[in-house]
Design a protein around this motif. Structure first.
Motif, PDB file in Angstrom:
ATOM      1  N   SER A 157       0.828  -1.205   0.000  1.00 20.58           N
ATOM      2  CA  SER A 157       0.000   0.000   0.000  1.00 20.58           C
ATOM      3  C   SER A 157       0.864   1.257   0.000  1.00 20.58           C
ATOM      4  O   SER A 157       0.581   2.228  -0.705  1.00 20.58           O
ATOM      5  N   THR A 158       1.937   1.222   0.775  1.00 18.72           N
ATOM      6  CA  THR A 158       2.834   2.378   0.860  1.00 18.72           C
ATOM      7  C   THR A 158       3.565   2.608  -0.459  1.00 18.72           C
ATOM      8  O   THR A 158       3.803   3.754  -0.863  1.00 18.72           O
ATOM      9  N   ILE A 159       3.910   1.528  -1.158  1.00 18.90           N
ATOM     10  CA  ILE A 159       4.532   1.672  -2.481  1.00 18.90           C
ATOM     11  C   ILE A 159       3.554   2.320  -3.456  1.00 18.90           C
ATOM     12  O   ILE A 159       3.950   3.122  -4.312  1.00 18.90           O
ATOM     13  N   VAL A 160       2.256   2.015  -3.326  1.00 18.79           N
ATOM     14  CA  VAL A 160       1.250   2.705  -4.137  1.00 18.79           C
ATOM     15  C   VAL A 160       1.324   4.202  -3.882  1.00 18.79           C
ATOM     16  O   VAL A 160       1.276   5.015  -4.813  1.00 18.79           O
ATOM     17  N   GLY A 161       1.453   4.581  -2.605  1.00 20.10           N
ATOM     18  CA  GLY A 161       1.582   5.996  -2.277  1.00 20.10           C
ATOM     19  C   GLY A 161       2.782   6.634  -2.947  1.00 20.10           C
ATOM     20  O   GLY A 161       2.703   7.754  -3.475  1.00 20.10           O
ATOM     21  N   CYS A 162       3.915   5.925  -2.946  1.00 23.85           N
ATOM     22  CA  CYS A 162       5.117   6.432  -3.619  1.00 23.85           C
ATOM     23  C   CYS A 162       4.867   6.625  -5.110  1.00 23.85           C
ATOM     24  O   CYS A 162       5.277   7.639  -5.698  1.00 23.85           O
ATOM     25  N   ALA A 163       4.214   5.647  -5.735  1.00 27.37           N
ATOM     26  CA  ALA A 163       3.949   5.730  -7.175  1.00 27.37           C
ATOM     27  C   ALA A 163       3.022   6.895  -7.498  1.00 27.37           C
ATOM     28  O   ALA A 163       3.171   7.558  -8.543  1.00 27.37           O
ATOM     29  N   LEU A 164       2.056   7.160  -6.622  1.00 28.02           N
ATOM     30  CA  LEU A 164       1.201   8.340  -6.806  1.00 28.02           C
ATOM     31  C   LEU A 164       2.011   9.621  -6.676  1.00 28.02           C
ATOM     32  O   LEU A 164       1.881  10.552  -7.480  1.00 28.02           O
ATOM     33  N   HIS A 165       2.868   9.677  -5.665  1.00 24.22           N
ATOM     34  CA  HIS A 165       3.707  10.855  -5.439  1.00 24.22           C
ATOM     35  C   HIS A 165       4.625  11.113  -6.622  1.00 24.22           C
ATOM     36  O   HIS A 165       4.855  12.271  -7.016  1.00 24.22           O
ATOM     37  N   ARG A 167       3.953  10.292  -9.641  1.00 25.63           N
ATOM     38  CA  ARG A 167       3.097  10.423 -10.828  1.00 25.63           C
ATOM     39  C   ARG A 167       3.294   9.275 -11.821  1.00 25.63           C
ATOM     40  O   ARG A 167       3.102   9.432 -13.018  1.00 25.63           O
ATOM     41  N   LEU A 168       3.652   8.133 -11.284  1.00 27.29           N
ATOM     42  CA  LEU A 168       3.722   6.933 -12.111  1.00 27.29           C
ATOM     43  C   LEU A 168       2.352   6.281 -12.237  1.00 27.29           C
ATOM     44  O   LEU A 168       2.099   5.529 -13.180  1.00 27.29           O
ATOM     45  N   VAL A 169       1.478   6.555 -11.279  1.00 33.66           N
ATOM     46  CA  VAL A 169       0.077   6.149 -11.313  1.00 33.66           C
ATOM     47  C   VAL A 169      -0.754   7.426 -11.189  1.00 33.66           C
ATOM     48  O   VAL A 169      -0.532   8.204 -10.253  1.00 33.66           O
ATOM     49  N   PRO A 170      -1.699   7.684 -12.107  1.00 38.90           N
ATOM     50  CA  PRO A 170      -2.412   8.965 -12.087  1.00 38.90           C
ATOM     51  C   PRO A 170      -3.373   9.128 -10.925  1.00 38.90           C
ATOM     52  O   PRO A 170      -3.553  10.244 -10.416  1.00 38.90           O
ATOM     53  N   GLY A 260       0.491  -5.619  -6.906  1.00 39.34           N
ATOM     54  CA  GLY A 260       1.912  -5.731  -7.211  1.00 39.34           C
ATOM     55  C   GLY A 260       2.170  -5.776  -8.709  1.00 39.34           C
ATOM     56  O   GLY A 260       3.111  -5.135  -9.200  1.00 39.34           O
ATOM     57  N   CYS A 261       1.341  -6.501  -9.456  1.00 41.43           N
ATOM     58  CA  CYS A 261       1.515  -6.573 -10.910  1.00 41.43           C
ATOM     59  C   CYS A 261       1.228  -5.220 -11.555  1.00 41.43           C
ATOM     60  O   CYS A 261       1.932  -4.805 -12.492  1.00 41.43           O
ATOM     61  N   LEU A 262       0.203  -4.534 -11.065  1.00 34.62           N
ATOM     62  CA  LEU A 262      -0.110  -3.196 -11.576  1.00 34.62           C
ATOM     63  C   LEU A 262       1.056  -2.245 -11.325  1.00 34.62           C
ATOM     64  O   LEU A 262       1.469  -1.483 -12.218  1.00 34.62           O
ATOM     65  N   LEU A 263       1.608  -2.284 -10.122  1.00 35.47           N
ATOM     66  CA  LEU A 263       2.744  -1.417  -9.784  1.00 35.47           C
ATOM     67  C   LEU A 263       3.962  -1.731 -10.637  1.00 35.47           C
ATOM     68  O   LEU A 263       4.658  -0.822 -11.107  1.00 35.47           O
TER      69      LEU A 263
END
Length: 423
Positions: A157-165, A167-170, A260-263
């Protein structure tokens, strides 16, 4: 009398130690007759690989004589990828608390009682950035890894936050099919990242750990042990929908695997490397950690069984407590920790507990990463405290009558938190 599957496992694992597996490999033991699970032509398993695969398939069924050694040695059984530490180590001042007692079900119990009754391998308590308690058991050493089990879901979940920060995930409202092509046309296709995080995908999935035929065993643990690349997604693509997405909470480790696959697709690289670059190498960890892999050099398993040391789990907890600052830099979106750790899933719990973005929430304001067999990383923002408990809780048939208590851990952590505050 027929021999049960569990009896067979206990007999097998009691006779074959992890050390023996290593000895077989080092001695260049004869190859087994069976081909490898991936079906490579002309390729046969060594005895070491064969025995490790059998152990790995039944990880959720291990008996108490296997659990402690196995939980600190998963890299000898399953495929893993390192999460690299950084050059500097964050040290904590220490101010040990005195003797600790707590009340549970009219009984007064001590720290030693807790460690014995809860089969604790390691416990650490930090308050205001000071270590107030650190103890080890079950043969675990401060420098050794211990499996996170599902605690890693909160890291994911925290890695999702990093990806949002970054801008790798919109946004959290992107749909799975945009990133995970295998799931196009499946019931997962229009499920959003937010729904995966809150376990509201609506997908039909059996998470019964004690059922050998459940999805989590037959199509997850077994696939990982057999190192079958793509095997988990292939199964997830066949599953029907049980509820409309976003309407019903159902704990599903498959959902986190999809995250994980999405990330991986969004990042364009390994989760282990990205997590190391953004967080692990920047928060003063002492040791490299490990991500479990689905197959050799394959996809990280985002939903279970990463491995790290007790203190390094606590350092990650301190990072979350601090709001997402690593190496002096904000690496999570502003307000992410508050958003991720508030109850947002439609979960009904008589005690008032909730579920956020892969974090369990409590009515006292604390939240926790939790894993099978008693793994706990509990954070209480108001008290500025982090508690980590690593355990090898046996399944109920291996526990003496009266040993288990549904309230012991909560009572212990409340007492520990209060005592740390007075130290």
């Amino acid at each position: 009398m027929p021999i049960s599957r569990r009896d067979m496992l206990t007999a097998t694992t009691g006779a074959v130690s992890l050390a023996a597996l290593g000895d077989l490999g080092m001695a260049g033991a004869a190859n087994a007759a069976a081909a490898t699970p991936d079906g490579a032509a002309g390729k046969a398993e060594t005895n070491e690989r064969f025995l490790a695969r059998l152990l790995g398939r039944d990880k959720l069924f291990w008996s108490p004589n296997v659990q402690p050694e196995g939980y600190k040695s998963l890299e000898r059984i399953l495929a893993t990828r390192p999460i690299r530490r950084g050059a500097s180590v964050r040290t904590f001042p220490r101010k040990e608390i005195g003797p600790l007692t707590y009340q549970d079900q009219t009984r007064t119990e001590t720290l030693d009682d807790f460690m014995k009754l809860e089969h604790v391998a390691g416990i650490i308590g930090i308050r205001d950035g000071v270590i107030r308690l650190e103890r080890y058991g079950l043969g675990l050493k401060p420098t050794e890894h211990w499996t996170s089990m599902s605690m890693v879901k909160s890291i994911t979940s925290t890695i999702v936050g990093c990806a949002l920060h970054d801008r790798l995930v919109p946004s959290l409202d992107v749909e799975v099919a945009r990133y995970v092509g295998v799931l196009k046309g499946s019931a997962y296709a229009d499920v959003t990242l937010r729904q995966l995080l809150t376990m509201t995908s609506g997908i039909q999935w059996d998470e019964n750990y004690m059922n050998p035929q459940a999805d989590v065993n037959l199509h997850y643990e077994k696939v990982i042990a057999d190192r079958q690349a793509g095997g988990i997604l292939a199964h997830l693509a066949t599953l029907p929908r049980a509820h409309p997405p976003g309407t019903y909470f159902h704990y599903n480790t498959g959902d986190t695997f999809v995250i994980g696959c999405l990330l991986t697709a969004a990042i364009g690289g390994h989760l282990a490397d990205y997590f190391s670059n953004r967080i692990w190498s920047r928060i003063g960890t002492e040791q490299d950690a490990l991500f479990l892999l689905e197959s050799d050099d394959g996809q990280e398993v985002a939903g279970s069984s990463a491995s790290a040391t007790l203190r390094d789990y606590a350092r990650f907890g301190e990072f979350i407590l601090g709001g997402g600052i690593a190496g002096g830099r904000q690496v999570l979106p502003e307000g992410w920790v508050v958003e991720a750790t508030k109850p947002s899933a439609p979960r009904e719990d008589p005690a008032g507990g909730g579920y956020g973005y892969q974090w369990w929430t409590s009515t006292d304001g604390s939240f926790a990463a939790q894993g099978f067999a008693g793994q706990t990383l509990r954070i209480h923002p108001a008290n500025k405290s982090v508690i980590v408990i690593l355990s090898a809780l046996p399944s109920k048939e291996f526990r003496p009558v009266g040993e288990a208590s549904l309230t012991r851990r909560a009572n212990f952590m409340r007492a520990l938190d209060a005592m740390m505050g007075h130290a």
